[in-house]
Design a protein around this motif. Sequence first.
Motif, PDB file in Angstrom:
ATOM      1  N   ILE A   1      77.061  79.399  -5.819  1.00 54.61           N
ATOM      2  CA  ILE A   1      75.840  78.729  -5.369  1.00 54.61           C
ATOM      3  C   ILE A   1      74.711  79.739  -5.197  1.00 54.61           C
ATOM      4  CG2 ILE A   1      74.807  77.502  -3.409  1.00 54.61           C
ATOM      5  CD1 ILE A   1      77.455  75.984  -3.148  1.00 54.61           C
ATOM      6  N   ILE A   2      75.019  80.894  -4.638  1.00 53.81           N
ATOM      7  CA  ILE A   2      73.996  81.933  -4.469  1.00 53.81           C
ATOM      8  C   ILE A   2      73.479  82.394  -5.826  1.00 53.81           C
ATOM      9  CG2 ILE A   2      73.615  84.303  -3.690  1.00 53.81           C
ATOM     10  CD1 ILE A   2      75.497  83.659  -1.335  1.00 53.81           C
ATOM     11  N   ASP A   3      74.374  82.570  -6.797  1.00 55.40           N
ATOM     12  CA  ASP A   3      73.956  82.964  -8.142  1.00 55.40           C
ATOM     13  C   ASP A   3      73.085  81.889  -8.781  1.00 55.40           C
ATOM     14  OD1 ASP A   3      75.333  85.340  -7.899  1.00 55.40           O
ATOM     15  OD2 ASP A   3      77.102  84.639  -9.008  1.00 55.40           O
TER      16      ASP A   3
ATOM     17  N   ARG B   1      71.205  79.711  -7.223  1.00 52.07           N
ATOM     18  CA  ARG B   1      69.909  79.728  -6.545  1.00 52.07           C
ATOM     19  C   ARG B   1      69.020  80.822  -7.115  1.00 52.07           C
ATOM     20  NH1 ARG B   1      71.322  79.015  -0.124  1.00 52.07           N
ATOM     21  NH2 ARG B   1      71.935  76.832  -0.233  1.00 52.07           N
ATOM     22  N   SER B   2      69.611  81.973  -7.387  1.00 49.86           N
ATOM     23  CA  SER B   2      68.845  83.081  -7.961  1.00 49.86           C
ATOM     24  C   SER B   2      68.323  82.721  -9.346  1.00 49.86           C
ATOM     25  CB  SER B   2      69.706  84.332  -8.037  1.00 49.86           C
ATOM     26  OG  SER B   2      70.120  84.727  -6.759  1.00 49.86           O
TER      27      SER B   2
ATOM     28  N   SER C   1      62.025  79.226 -12.055  1.00 45.10           N
ATOM     29  CA  SER C   1      60.831  78.605 -11.483  1.00 45.10           C
ATOM     30  C   SER C   1      59.646  79.564 -11.514  1.00 45.10           C
ATOM     31  CB  SER C   1      61.096  78.163 -10.045  1.00 45.10           C
ATOM     32  OG  SER C   1      62.113  77.202 -10.008  1.00 45.10           O
TER      33      SER C   1
ATOM     34  N   VAL D   1      67.747  79.716 -10.548  1.00 36.83           N
ATOM     35  CA  VAL D   1      66.703  78.683 -10.413  1.00 36.83           C
ATOM     36  C   VAL D   1      65.402  79.302  -9.915  1.00 36.83           C
ATOM     37  CG1 VAL D   1      66.053  76.625  -9.107  1.00 36.83           C
ATOM     38  CG2 VAL D   1      68.307  76.767 -10.148  1.00 36.83           C
ATOM     39  N   THR D   2      65.479  80.248  -8.993  1.00 37.88           N
ATOM     40  CA  THR D   2      64.277  80.912  -8.490  1.00 37.88           C
ATOM     41  C   THR D   2      63.577  81.684  -9.600  1.00 37.88           C
ATOM     42  OG1 THR D   2      65.241  81.094  -6.285  1.00 37.88           O
ATOM     43  CG2 THR D   2      63.412  82.570  -6.799  1.00 37.88           C
TER      44      THR D   2
END
Length: 62
Positions: free
Chosen positions: A7-9, A11-12, A18, A14-15
């Motif tokens: 999940i942390i990966d 999120r990175s 974006s 997606v950030t």
Amino acid sequence: MTIGSLIIDMRSVVTVASFITFLGIVWWAYSSRRRESFEQAAYLALNDDDLGDMPRRENKHG
């Protein structure tokens, strides 16, 4: 690899995606090829040429 680290990966990823999308939109908006079309769009509300065929509404306020 646990679910938490996955999940942390994600999120990175997606950030970063974006941020790259944001930079692309900024580049597109400030492109010199777009200047003329944006200037025309800025004055659309002020031009009465296209309103000749539309019926005018009466002001019923006071």
